[in-house]
Write a protein that holds these residues in place. Sequence first.
Motif, PDB file in Angstrom:
ATOM      1  N   ALA A  23      49.562  28.476  39.182  1.00 19.94           N
ATOM      2  CA  ALA A  23      48.418  28.747  40.065  1.00 19.94           C
ATOM      3  C   ALA A  23      48.145  30.256  40.084  1.00 19.94           C
ATOM      4  N   GLY A  24      46.892  30.632  39.869  1.00 21.59           N
ATOM      5  CA  GLY A  24      46.518  32.046  39.926  1.00 21.59           C
ATOM      6  C   GLY A  24      46.785  32.812  38.650  1.00 21.59           C
TER       7      GLY A  24
ATOM      8  N   GLY B 224      45.145  32.628  35.905  1.00 19.20           N
ATOM      9  CA  GLY B 224      43.909  33.043  35.230  1.00 19.20           C
ATOM     10  C   GLY B 224      43.327  31.995  34.288  1.00 19.20           C
TER      11      GLY B 224
ATOM     12  N   LEU C 189      50.102  39.083  33.289  1.00 16.66           N
ATOM     13  CA  LEU C 189      49.562  40.294  32.654  1.00 16.66           C
ATOM     14  C   LEU C 189      50.700  41.298  32.482  1.00 16.66           C
TER      15      LEU C 189
ATOM     16  N   TYR D  11      43.293  46.748  34.305  1.00 13.49           N
ATOM     17  CA  TYR D  11      42.726  46.047  35.458  1.00 13.49           C
ATOM     18  C   TYR D  11      42.410  47.027  36.584  1.00 13.49           C
TER      19      TYR D  11
ATOM     20  N   PRO E  78      47.681  37.402  37.992  1.00 11.74           N
ATOM     21  CA  PRO E  78      46.397  38.056  38.280  1.00 11.74           C
ATOM     22  C   PRO E  78      45.883  37.826  39.704  1.00 11.74           C
ATOM     23  N   LEU E  79      46.020  36.605  40.218  1.00 11.81           N
ATOM     24  CA  LEU E  79      45.497  36.355  41.566  1.00 11.81           C
ATOM     25  C   LEU E  79      46.245  37.201  42.598  1.00 11.81           C
TER      26      LEU E  79
ATOM     27  N   ALA F 253      45.001  40.740  42.259  1.00  7.96           N
ATOM     28  CA  ALA F 253      43.628  40.892  42.779  1.00  7.96           C
ATOM     29  C   ALA F 253      43.626  40.926  44.305  1.00  7.96           C
TER      30      ALA F 253
HETATM   31  N1  LIG Z   1      42.489  38.129  32.787  1.00  8.88           N
HETATM   32  C1  LIG Z   1      42.164  38.489  34.035  1.00  8.88           C
HETATM   33  N2  LIG Z   1      41.697  39.724  34.292  1.00  8.88           N
HETATM   34  C2  LIG Z   1      41.389  40.095  35.540  1.00  8.88           C
HETATM   35  N3  LIG Z   1      41.496  39.302  36.611  1.00  8.88           N
HETATM   36  C3  LIG Z   1      41.934  38.054  36.422  1.00  8.88           C
HETATM   37  C4  LIG Z   1      42.289  37.572  35.139  1.00  8.88           C
HETATM   38  N4  LIG Z   1      42.696  36.299  35.263  1.00  8.88           N
HETATM   39  C5  LIG Z   1      42.592  35.993  36.566  1.00  8.88           C
HETATM   40  N5  LIG Z   1      42.132  37.037  37.269  1.00  8.88           N
HETATM   41  C6  LIG Z   1      41.933  37.097  38.725  1.00  8.88           C
HETATM   42  O1  LIG Z   1      42.794  36.156  39.343  1.00  8.88           O
HETATM   43  C7  LIG Z   1      42.041  35.209  40.097  1.00  8.88           C
HETATM   44  C8  LIG Z   1      42.666  33.840  39.948  1.00  8.88           C
HETATM   45  O2  LIG Z   1      42.507  33.390  38.639  1.00  8.88           O
HETATM   46  P1  LIG Z   1      42.151  31.874  38.317  1.00  8.88           P
HETATM   47  O3  LIG Z   1      41.564  31.874  36.946  1.00  8.88           O
HETATM   48  O4  LIG Z   1      41.329  31.280  39.396  1.00  8.88           O
HETATM   49  O5  LIG Z   1      43.600  31.222  38.315  1.00  8.88           O
HETATM   50  P2  LIG Z   1      44.006  29.740  37.936  1.00  8.88           P
HETATM   51  O6  LIG Z   1      42.764  29.011  37.521  1.00  8.88           O
HETATM   52  O7  LIG Z   1      44.983  29.871  36.804  1.00  8.88           O
HETATM   53  O8  LIG Z   1      44.670  29.185  39.160  1.00  8.88           O
HETATM   54  C9  LIG Z   1      40.626  35.304  39.558  1.00  8.88           C
HETATM   55  O9  LIG Z   1      39.662  35.034  40.502  1.00  8.88           O
HETATM   56  C10 LIG Z   1      40.529  36.756  39.127  1.00  8.88           C
HETATM   57  O10 LIG Z   1      40.211  37.550  40.254  1.00  8.88           O
END
Ligand SMILES: Nc1ncnc2c1ncn2[C@@H]1O[C@H](COP(=O)(O)OP(=O)(O)O)[C@@H](O)[C@H]1O
Length: 624
Positions: A166-167, A169, A358, A366, A392-393, A396
């Motif tokens: 989860a989170g 990306g 990351l 980032y 990433p989440l 962020a």
């Molecule tokens: N490669 C990336 N670069 C920058 N921010 C990212 C990246 N991947 C994810 N994020 C950030 O993390 C948050 C969560 O990612 P998300 O794709 O929703 O996670 P998942 O779908 O794997 O649960 C995104 O809204 C974004 O803000």
Amino acid sequence: MEESESRGYRFGAFRLDPHERVLLCNGLRVPLPRKALELLLLLVAQPGRTLSKIELMDALWPHRAVHTNSLLVAVNALRSALSTRMLGAQFVETVPRRGYRFVGAVQRTAAPLDTPSPVPRPGPRAAAQGAPEVFVGRTRELQQLLLLFEQAREGRGQLALIRGAAGMGKSALVRCFARGLAEGGHTARIATGRCLESHGSSAAYLPILDALAGLLAGPHGASLEAQLELHAPGWCESFPELFADGGSHRAPSLEAASRESLPWQLARALSAWSSAQPVVLVLEDLHWADPSSLDLLRLLCAHCRTERLLVLGTFRPRAPGLSGEATPSESALEALSACALSELAHEYALPLLALVPLDLTELVSYLDACLPENELTPSLPELFLRKTGGVPLFAARWLQVLRERGQLAQRGRWVLARDISELEGSAPDSLEAVIRHGLAHLPTTIQQALAFASVEGDEFRTCVLAEALPGSTLELARELAELARRDGWLVHVGQEELPDGVLTERYRFAHVLYQNVLYDGLSRQRRISLHRRAALTLEAHGCGRHSRFLAELAWHQERGRRFSRAVATLISAAEHAARIAAPREALLYHARARTLLAQLPQSEQPTGLQLLHRQQELPVPAGL
Ligand SMILES: Nc1ncnc2c1ncn2[C@@H]1O[C@H](COP(=O)(O)OP(=O)(O)O)[C@@H](O)[C@H]1O
Ligand SMILES: [Mg+2]
């Protein structure tokens, strides 16, 4: 820094534009920390010449005393960005006790780097439409996705899986890929469908219906509708709500519908439709997929190999650490989906993109992208890596918390307003904790509204929320819109028409973990009363008579302890599932109804039993 008179440079698979300050590799933009890019510009302008450390530091940090470590960090970031994309080739050589030099042939080019990146990162167009989405790293995955798309365009489609906690990306990656296809001029019909964690997990074909609804509402909707009528009459009949006219003009073609299963019908319709333009179906969060959608995926694995159809499925691994072990909170359905997905992956040798956290270089990029024009200490990205593990989440949300608390401040340039050791001490220790920190920063009324919304699930409707909250509906609508626009907590999904004709706005939590954290924070009593209220509101809008809402309504009725109602709704849902030949869903609803019957007071049992009896008389659908 002096700019070269020439327009740009080529070396290996790279092209560098000093004016636009862009580095491309095979047409894809390579994210680089600002200082690493400046270093590259210095080195590449004089290939073969050794530049001393002093000379480089003076050029990179004029008028500032910095530690030589800063130069080393920039060199490492540059080396890692170049070598991972060129399979280990080295361009930056250390000259012992003297400095660094660029090795390798450099060609100067007069033309600007006009080659469009096939998978560009979010560009100025995205920025003009609102906050641009920052996206770093994942170059290898984007290239892999592009390759899969190109194969699909040539009629060699695939189902590919994207796995990540989860989170990590997954959704951001597929969004970036889809945007890149559009911006790169690739013609494709792209749609996303989501599985929902809560009530949706046993509703047959939920993510597929979601994706189809998106396609039907899009610019090529009419041609898809025509193909569905021709090849998938069973879908037209079973899901009339997909069509703008509620399917009223369609003559039911039961004979055709019963000849082939629903999955086959849809596969044929998609084949015919994709002959004009390749189709990309993104199915999100398959760890919550319903059994019928998994059956359809199985069929598509074999079917799309000769079609112009790319299906991308995202899912979470079963347990942290990818051990494959079930977590205690994993539901039976999640376990079922996980098994089905790993079987599919194995049987059809599906491409699997496993997302990892990351790394330091990517976190540097980032932070540079989120805080342009900054003067941050290099130890900040290191702290981010240590505290967030590169998720990433987590990164962020923590960044947002630091901004909101004023620990990162914009004083001409972004600077750390506190000592880094203070940040170290106050950093939240988990992703959930950082989400809680962020929520606590919102006004109390908004916190309360979001907590109530979490009861509806990862998606919610304003009309249900308004019933549970004091204050005007208009004010609520305004606050939710603001929350979606400014703070990134919500995504506006669109408008929805309820069975009684009422139109309501639909929102989704920007990440399901926000909903999880909010829901966990409610007391048991509060949850029961809010679920009950949600059930009553949905009933009042006529949702109990409409197949699309039954799973959701039963879920609220059960959690609101209206068991008798829940049993009746579950039986209707089971009957509907049996009608559309979704036998496993029918059984799941049936089993749930039986469990709930046991909780009913004696006086209500006969009604429930009669209902169950009716269900048992249904013919057991073929396939079981
Ligand atoms: N490669 C990336 N670069 C920058 N921010 C990212 C990246 N991947 C994810 N994020 C950030 O993390 C948050 C969560 O990612 P998300 O794709 O929703 O996670 P998942 O779908 O794997 O649960 C995104 O809204 C974004 O803000
Ligand atoms: Mg996601």
